[in-house]
Design a protein around this motif. Structure first.
Motif, short mmCIF file in Angstrom:
data_model
loop_
_atom_site.label_atom_id
_atom_site.label_comp_id
_atom_site.label_asym_id
_atom_site.label_seq_id
_atom_site.Cartn_x
_atom_site.Cartn_y
_atom_site.Cartn_z
N SER A 17 8.09 -11.51 56.72
CA SER A 17 6.99 -10.55 56.76
C SER A 17 5.66 -11.18 56.33
N PRO A 18 4.55 -10.76 56.95
CA PRO A 18 3.23 -11.22 56.50
C PRO A 18 2.97 -10.86 55.04
N VAL A 19 3.57 -9.78 54.56
CA VAL A 19 3.40 -9.38 53.16
C VAL A 19 3.91 -10.49 52.24
N PHE A 20 5.06 -11.06 52.56
CA PHE A 20 5.61 -12.13 51.74
C PHE A 20 4.74 -13.38 51.82
N TRP A 21 4.22 -13.69 53.01
CA TRP A 21 3.35 -14.85 53.15
C TRP A 21 2.09 -14.69 52.30
N VAL A 22 1.56 -13.46 52.23
CA VAL A 22 0.38 -13.19 51.41
C VAL A 22 0.71 -13.42 49.93
N LEU A 23 1.87 -12.93 49.50
CA LEU A 23 2.30 -13.14 48.12
C LEU A 23 2.44 -14.63 47.81
N LEU A 24 3.05 -15.36 48.75
CA LEU A 24 3.27 -16.79 48.55
C LEU A 24 1.93 -17.53 48.51
N ALA A 25 1.00 -17.13 49.39
CA ALA A 25 -0.32 -17.76 49.41
C ALA A 25 -1.08 -17.46 48.13
N THR A 26 -0.95 -16.24 47.63
CA THR A 26 -1.60 -15.87 46.38
C THR A 26 -1.06 -16.69 45.22
N MET A 27 0.25 -16.86 45.20
CA MET A 27 0.88 -17.66 44.15
C MET A 27 0.40 -19.11 44.23
N GLY A 28 0.38 -19.66 45.43
CA GLY A 28 -0.05 -21.04 45.61
C GLY A 28 -1.51 -21.25 45.26
N THR A 29 -2.38 -20.35 45.72
CA THR A 29 -3.82 -20.48 45.47
C THR A 29 -4.14 -20.34 43.99
N SER A 30 -3.55 -19.32 43.35
CA SER A 30 -3.79 -19.12 41.92
C SER A 30 -3.18 -20.25 41.11
N GLY A 31 -2.04 -20.78 41.57
CA GLY A 31 -1.44 -21.93 40.89
C GLY A 31 -2.34 -23.15 40.95
N TRP A 32 -2.98 -23.36 42.10
CA TRP A 32 -3.93 -24.47 42.22
C TRP A 32 -5.12 -24.25 41.29
N ALA A 33 -5.61 -23.00 41.21
CA ALA A 33 -6.75 -22.71 40.33
C ALA A 33 -6.39 -22.97 38.87
N VAL A 34 -5.18 -22.57 38.48
CA VAL A 34 -4.74 -22.80 37.10
C VAL A 34 -4.59 -24.30 36.84
N TRP A 35 -4.02 -25.02 37.80
CA TRP A 35 -3.83 -26.46 37.64
C TRP A 35 -5.15 -27.21 37.52
N SER A 36 -6.12 -26.82 38.33
CA SER A 36 -7.39 -27.53 38.39
C SER A 36 -8.40 -27.05 37.37
N GLY A 37 -8.16 -25.87 36.79
CA GLY A 37 -9.12 -25.31 35.85
C GLY A 37 -10.25 -24.56 36.51
N TYR A 38 -10.06 -24.18 37.76
CA TYR A 38 -11.10 -23.48 38.52
C TYR A 38 -11.12 -22.00 38.13
N GLY A 39 -12.30 -21.45 37.89
CA GLY A 39 -12.44 -20.03 37.62
C GLY A 39 -11.97 -19.63 36.23
N SER A 40 -11.72 -18.32 36.08
CA SER A 40 -11.27 -17.76 34.81
C SER A 40 -9.82 -18.17 34.52
N THR A 41 -9.58 -18.81 33.38
CA THR A 41 -8.23 -19.28 33.06
C THR A 41 -7.26 -18.12 32.92
N GLY A 42 -7.65 -17.09 32.14
CA GLY A 42 -6.75 -15.97 31.90
C GLY A 42 -6.41 -15.21 33.17
N PHE A 43 -7.43 -14.91 33.98
CA PHE A 43 -7.18 -14.17 35.21
C PHE A 43 -6.35 -15.00 36.19
N GLY A 44 -6.58 -16.31 36.21
CA GLY A 44 -5.80 -17.18 37.08
C GLY A 44 -4.33 -17.18 36.70
#
Length: 274
Positions: A17-44
Motif C-alpha cells: 500500500s502507498p500508506v506503508f510506503w509513506v510511513l517507510l519514507a517518513t521513517m527514513g527521512t526523519s532517520g536521516w535528519a536525526v543522523w545528520s543533525g538537521y532540524g529540531s533534534t527532539g521533533f526529529g
C-alpha cells in the motif's frame, strides 16, 4: 464452491500500500535528519520513533496474515491484510491508533488488536499457534535489527549530536541516532514481551489456546475483549511498571546497549516536556 473458497490472493491484493510506503519514507527521512543533525533534534526523534513504531505495527499484523494464508485462510488477501495498509485491519483503532497513543503517553510498546483470521479454515493446533506467534517474533526481529548496530558502536560517530549532563557536573556530546534506535528497540522488546503474555486477547494466549480444552476456551472467551486494557491498567501501577521495564532493559543491555542511551532517546522523544 464459494468465492472465498476459490479465491486466492492476486498480485493486486499483495501489492504494498502507498500508506506503508509513506510511513517507510517518513521513517527514513526523519532517520536521516536525526543522523545528520538537521532540524529540531527532539521533533526529529519523535517523528522517527513514531514512524518506526507504525512500520513495526504493519509488519506485525502482516506476519499474522501471511502465516494464516499459508496455514489455510485464503481470505486474507481479499481483506487487504497483505498490503501492509493499517487502515485495512479489522480494527484500525485497536491495531494502530491506540498503540501509538500508548507510546506517546507512557513510552510503552503496548500491542494492538490483531487482524481477523478465519480460524475455521485452518486445521492443526500447531498452525494456529504459529499464526499467533508470528507477530511477536517480528517485534523481536525488529528489535535485533535496531539494537545490534547500537551495541556494536557502528553509529557512535554519527554527526547529529546533543550535549547531556554527566554525573560529575560536566557535559558530554552524545550521538542522537543511537539513542533514538535504543528507545525504539525498547518499544519493540516491550511489545514482544507484552504480546507473549498468556492473557486473553493477546498473542500469548493465542499460542496456547489451541492446546486448551473446549471447556476452558469457552470459559475464558468472554474476557478476551478486556485483556489488552487490563494489561495497560496493571502496567500503570508503579511497581509493576518498574519490574517490567527492568526486564526490558536487561534484555536490551544483552545487546550491549546502555540504559542511558535508551533513556536519552525517550527524553528526546518527549521534546514537548524538555
Amino acid at each position: 464452491m464459494s468465492f472465498a473458497t476459490a479465491h486466492r490472493p492476486s498480485s493486486e491484493e499483495r501489492r504494498i500500500s502507498p500508506v506503508f510506503w509513506v510511513l517507510l519514507a517518513t521513517m527514513g527521512t526523519s532517520g536521516w535528519a536525526v543522523w545528520s543533525g538537521y532540524g529540531s533534534t527532539g521533533f526529529g526523534v519523535f517523528l522517527f520513533v513514531v514512524a518506526g513504531w507504525m512500520v513495526s505495527l504493519c509488519l506485525h499484523e502482516y506476519a499474522h496474515a501471511r502465516t494464516a494464508l499459508h496455514g489455510g485462510d485464503i481470505t486474507v488477501g481479499a481483506k487487504g491484510y497483505l498490503t501492509l495498509n493499517p487502515f485495512k485491519y479489522a480494527n484500525s483503532l485497536m491495531s494502530f491508533v491506540l498503540p501509538v497513543v500508548f507510546v506517546v503517553l507512557g513510552g510503552i510498546g503496548l500491542p494492538g488488536g490483531a487482524v481477523f483470521i478465519e480460524r475455521h479454515r485452518i486445521h492443526g493446533r500447531l498452525k494456529h499457534s504459529l499464526i499467533s506467534a508470528a507477530g511477536p517474533l517480528v517485534n523481536l526481529a525488529f528489535a535485533v535489527v535496531l539494537l545490534v548496530p547500537v551495541g556494536a558502536g557502528w553509529l557512535d560517530a554519527a554527526p547529529g549530536t546533543v550535549s547531556v549532563d554527566t554525573l560529575v557536573g560536566g557535559t558530554e556530546t552524545v550521538s542522537v541516532l543511537p539513542a533514538a534506535l535504543s528507545f525504539l528497540g525498547v518499544l519493540q522488546v516491550s511489545a514482544a514481551l507484552l504480546n507473549l503474555l498468556p492473557v486473553p486477547g493477546l498473542d500469548g494466549y493465542g499460542i496456547i489456546e489451541p492446546w486448551l480444552s473446549l471447556k476452558t476456551r469457552r470459559a475464558v472467551e468472554p474476557f478476551a475483549p478486556y485483556g489488552l486494557m487490563a494489561v495497560f491498567i496493571v502496567l500503570w501501577q508503579s511497581q509493576v511498571n518498574v519490574w517490567f521495564f527492568e526486564l526490558v532493559h536487561d534484555i536490551v543491555s544483552a545487546f550491549g546497549v546502555s540504559g542511558d542511551n535508551a533513556n536519552l532517546g525517550a527524553s528526546l522523544f518527549r521534546f514537548w516536556s524538555n
